[in-house]
Design a protein around this motif. Structure first.
Motif, PDB file in Angstrom:
ATOM      1  N   ASP A  16       0.865  -1.199  -0.014  1.00  0.00           N
ATOM      2  CA  ASP A  16       0.067   0.114  -0.045  1.00  0.00           C
ATOM      3  C   ASP A  16       0.846   1.161  -0.049  1.00  0.00           C
ATOM      4  O   ASP A  16       0.755   2.245  -0.820  1.00  0.00           O
ATOM      5  N   ALA A  17       1.674   1.164   0.917  1.00  0.00           N
ATOM      6  CA  ALA A  17       2.783   2.599   1.198  1.00  0.00           C
ATOM      7  C   ALA A  17       4.001   2.428  -0.024  1.00  0.00           C
ATOM      8  O   ALA A  17       4.380   3.540  -0.203  1.00  0.00           O
ATOM      9  N   ILE A  18       4.331   1.260  -0.283  1.00  0.00           N
ATOM     10  CA  ILE A  18       5.649   1.078  -0.907  1.00  0.00           C
ATOM     11  C   ILE A  18       6.807   1.631   0.025  1.00  0.00           C
ATOM     12  O   ILE A  18       7.405   2.354  -0.535  1.00  0.00           O
ATOM     13  N   GLN A  74      -6.754  -3.266  -4.505  1.00  0.00           N
ATOM     14  CA  GLN A  74      -7.445  -2.276  -3.687  1.00  0.00           C
ATOM     15  C   GLN A  74      -7.146  -2.995  -2.057  1.00  0.00           C
ATOM     16  O   GLN A  74      -7.141  -4.458  -2.251  1.00  0.00           O
ATOM     17  N   ARG A  75      -7.270  -2.263  -1.175  1.00  0.00           N
ATOM     18  CA  ARG A  75      -6.647  -2.689   0.450  1.00  0.00           C
ATOM     19  C   ARG A  75      -7.900  -3.764   0.512  1.00  0.00           C
ATOM     20  O   ARG A  75      -9.242  -3.735   0.646  1.00  0.00           O
ATOM     21  N   PRO A  76      -7.379  -5.179   1.042  1.00  0.00           N
ATOM     22  CA  PRO A  76      -8.421  -6.163   1.205  1.00  0.00           C
ATOM     23  C   PRO A  76      -8.948  -6.023   2.592  1.00  0.00           C
ATOM     24  O   PRO A  76      -8.721  -6.453   3.624  1.00  0.00           O
ATOM     25  N   ASN A  77     -10.103  -5.606   2.670  1.00  0.00           N
ATOM     26  CA  ASN A  77     -10.949  -5.355   3.816  1.00  0.00           C
ATOM     27  C   ASN A  77     -10.320  -4.843   4.881  1.00  0.00           C
ATOM     28  O   ASN A  77     -10.420  -5.498   6.198  1.00  0.00           O
ATOM     29  N   GLY A 125      -9.255   1.819   7.477  1.00  0.00           N
ATOM     30  CA  GLY A 125      -8.595   3.318   6.800  1.00  0.00           C
ATOM     31  C   GLY A 125      -8.381   3.066   5.376  1.00  0.00           C
ATOM     32  O   GLY A 125      -8.637   2.024   4.775  1.00  0.00           O
ATOM     33  N   LYS A 126      -7.996   4.279   4.804  1.00  0.00           N
ATOM     34  CA  LYS A 126      -7.885   4.392   3.524  1.00  0.00           C
ATOM     35  C   LYS A 126      -6.605   4.155   3.063  1.00  0.00           C
ATOM     36  O   LYS A 126      -5.419   3.955   3.630  1.00  0.00           O
ATOM     37  N   SER A 127      -6.447   3.901   1.671  1.00  0.00           N
ATOM     38  CA  SER A 127      -5.214   3.770   1.000  1.00  0.00           C
ATOM     39  C   SER A 127      -4.195   4.712   0.932  1.00  0.00           C
ATOM     40  O   SER A 127      -4.680   6.057   1.218  1.00  0.00           O
ATOM     41  N   ILE A 128      -2.930   4.567   1.348  1.00  0.00           N
ATOM     42  CA  ILE A 128      -1.896   5.682   1.173  1.00  0.00           C
ATOM     43  C   ILE A 128      -1.787   6.148   0.004  1.00  0.00           C
ATOM     44  O   ILE A 128      -1.481   7.142  -0.241  1.00  0.00           O
ATOM     45  N   ASN A 129      -1.528   4.835  -1.052  1.00  0.00           N
ATOM     46  CA  ASN A 129      -1.453   5.188  -2.611  1.00  0.00           C
ATOM     47  C   ASN A 129      -2.564   4.465  -3.404  1.00  0.00           C
ATOM     48  O   ASN A 129      -2.715   3.372  -2.958  1.00  0.00           O
ATOM     49  N   SER A 130      -3.078   5.434  -4.283  1.00  0.00           N
ATOM     50  CA  SER A 130      -3.999   4.778  -5.152  1.00  0.00           C
ATOM     51  C   SER A 130      -3.188   3.775  -6.110  1.00  0.00           C
ATOM     52  O   SER A 130      -2.133   3.831  -6.147  1.00  0.00           O
ATOM     53  N   LEU A 131      -4.022   2.883  -6.700  1.00  0.00           N
ATOM     54  CA  LEU A 131      -3.481   1.655  -7.513  1.00  0.00           C
ATOM     55  C   LEU A 131      -2.654   2.566  -8.919  1.00  0.00           C
ATOM     56  O   LEU A 131      -1.536   2.237  -8.879  1.00  0.00           O
ATOM     57  N   VAL A 138       1.061  -7.914 -11.495  1.00  0.00           N
ATOM     58  CA  VAL A 138      -0.141  -8.562 -11.498  1.00  0.00           C
ATOM     59  C   VAL A 138      -1.056  -8.024 -10.216  1.00  0.00           C
ATOM     60  O   VAL A 138      -0.584  -8.187  -9.177  1.00  0.00           O
ATOM     61  N   THR A 139      -2.214  -7.446 -10.540  1.00  0.00           N
ATOM     62  CA  THR A 139      -2.991  -6.902  -9.541  1.00  0.00           C
ATOM     63  C   THR A 139      -4.183  -7.915  -9.499  1.00  0.00           C
ATOM     64  O   THR A 139      -4.894  -8.261 -10.316  1.00  0.00           O
ATOM     65  N   GLU A 140      -4.604  -8.231  -8.140  1.00  0.00           N
ATOM     66  CA  GLU A 140      -5.686  -9.099  -7.941  1.00  0.00           C
ATOM     67  C   GLU A 140      -6.701  -8.480  -7.122  1.00  0.00           C
ATOM     68  O   GLU A 140      -6.477  -7.640  -6.259  1.00  0.00           O
ATOM     69  N   GLU A 141      -8.105  -8.902  -7.333  1.00  0.00           N
ATOM     70  CA  GLU A 141      -9.236  -8.478  -6.740  1.00  0.00           C
ATOM     71  C   GLU A 141      -9.261  -9.216  -5.379  1.00  0.00           C
ATOM     72  O   GLU A 141      -9.230 -10.399  -5.711  1.00  0.00           O
ATOM     73  N   PHE A 142      -9.749  -8.725  -4.283  1.00  0.00           N
ATOM     74  CA  PHE A 142      -9.830  -9.355  -3.331  1.00  0.00           C
ATOM     75  C   PHE A 142     -11.251  -9.868  -3.216  1.00  0.00           C
ATOM     76  O   PHE A 142     -12.209  -9.331  -2.429  1.00  0.00           O
ATOM     77  N   THR A 143     -11.939 -10.895  -3.890  1.00  0.00           N
ATOM     78  CA  THR A 143     -13.172 -11.256  -4.020  1.00  0.00           C
ATOM     79  C   THR A 143     -13.505 -12.324  -2.949  1.00  0.00           C
ATOM     80  O   THR A 143     -12.534 -12.837  -2.183  1.00  0.00           O
TER      81      THR A 143
END
Length: 305
Positions: free
Chosen positions: A23-25, A54-57, A60-66, A82-87
């Motif tokens: 999230d922060a890198i 996106q942040r998985p559940n 707090g909000k993300s520090i950096n957008s995708l 590779v980005t994955e959705e936390f479904t």
């Protein structure tokens, strides 16, 4: 840099993969990612980062957008992301299946790199040690980075998030290795700054991204390929009876119309709280002093570099 949104139909060459939230890198994250890069280059593998879109559940909000994370990773030289959705389906993936299906098959990993506190699988049952054992059965090497500390404090996204929420943006750089920044599109506001001789860029940002608390900040604004000293107001504008919370930036030595363009604002240091002035003349004088502080700050910085 190649970007893959989802891994269901992924088919890539043999890779060295950095796994994490990222999230922060921050400094800990960059150590993991760079270790994967070094190994990839030495062994003829694809330097890959695998993370959530996106942040998985989490609270707090993300520090950096995708979008911002992808830009940072590209600047680091990463070859594939590779980005994955936390479904819900992904959430219920057992640890063994995650390693066999995602790491071994989809990512075609020959080596994985994680932080000491890495968790994975259903109910986050998996950790760095169990990951190592499961990867061994697929002949995948596992490398675990140690905790990094700054002044005795562990570097973590939660610590960085706390600093941003408290307005301590000057301290963020020690943990992230760069200033906290926001990228957004410049939109039209009430244009009151023009009447004061301080035209400002009103900027829209993703709702799920953290912003610093109300106040006036020394900032640095990137427009195109150039950076300019600036001041940024976060919050209301009580002197002109505007109670909407917004972010607007006055850019030093800059006059071009940039409506509709995307800019990046680095939040350097909070210099004061928002005040209500009795007259517009008092407000203008204060803005002039704020801008001078910003200019002097960067002049000192340039002399010391």
């Amino acid at each position: 840099m190649r970007i893959y949104y989802g891994s269901s139909e992924l088919c890539i060459e043999k890779s060295a993969v950095a796994l994490g939230d990222f999230d922060a890198i921050h400094k800990g994250h960059t150590e993991i990612i760079n270790a994967a890069g070094k190994y990839a280059k030495e062994n003829g593998l694809l330097w890959t980062v695998y993370m959530f879109s996106q942040r998985p559940n989490k609270s707090g909000k993300s520090i950096n957008s995708l979008e911002k994370r992808l830009k940072i990773l590209e600047s680091m030289g990463v070859e594939a992301v590779v980005t994955e959705e936390f479904t819900q389906e992904y959430k219920n993936t057992e640890c063994e299946e995650f390693v066999s299906e995602y790491i071994a098959k989809r990512l075609n990993a020959k080596a994985v790199f994680v932080g000491f506190n890495y968790r994975f699988g259903k109910n986050a049952k998996g950790n760095a040690e169990s990951l190592k054992k499961l990867c061994e059965s697929h002949k995948i090497e596992t490398f675990v980075s140690k905790c990094i500390e700054v002044d005795g404090v562990s570097v973590s996204s939660s610590e960085i998030r706390k600093l941003i929420e408290n307005g301590e943006t000057e301290s963020v750089k020690r943990f992230m290795g760069r200033y906290f920044s926001l990228c957004g599109e410049v939109v039209k506001g009430r244009q009151l700054g023009r009447t004061l001789g301080f035209p400002t860029a009103n900027t829209e940002f993703p709702d799920d991204t953290i912003i610093p608390p109300c106040g006036v900040y020394i900032s640095r604004t990137k427009v195109g390929d150039n950076k300019y000293y600036s001041i940024t107001n976060v919050g209301e504008k009580p002197t002109v009876y505007d109670e909407r919370k917004n972010i607007e930036t006055a850019i030093g030595d800059f006059s071009r119309d940039i409506y509709g363009e995307k800019i990046e604002i680095e939040f350097i240091k909070k210099i004061r709280n928002i005040e209500k002035f009795h007259t517009l003349f008092e407000l203008t004088n204060q803005l002039e002093r704020d801008m001078e502080k910003s200019k002097e700050y960067f002049e000192r910085m340039n002399r010391n570099e």
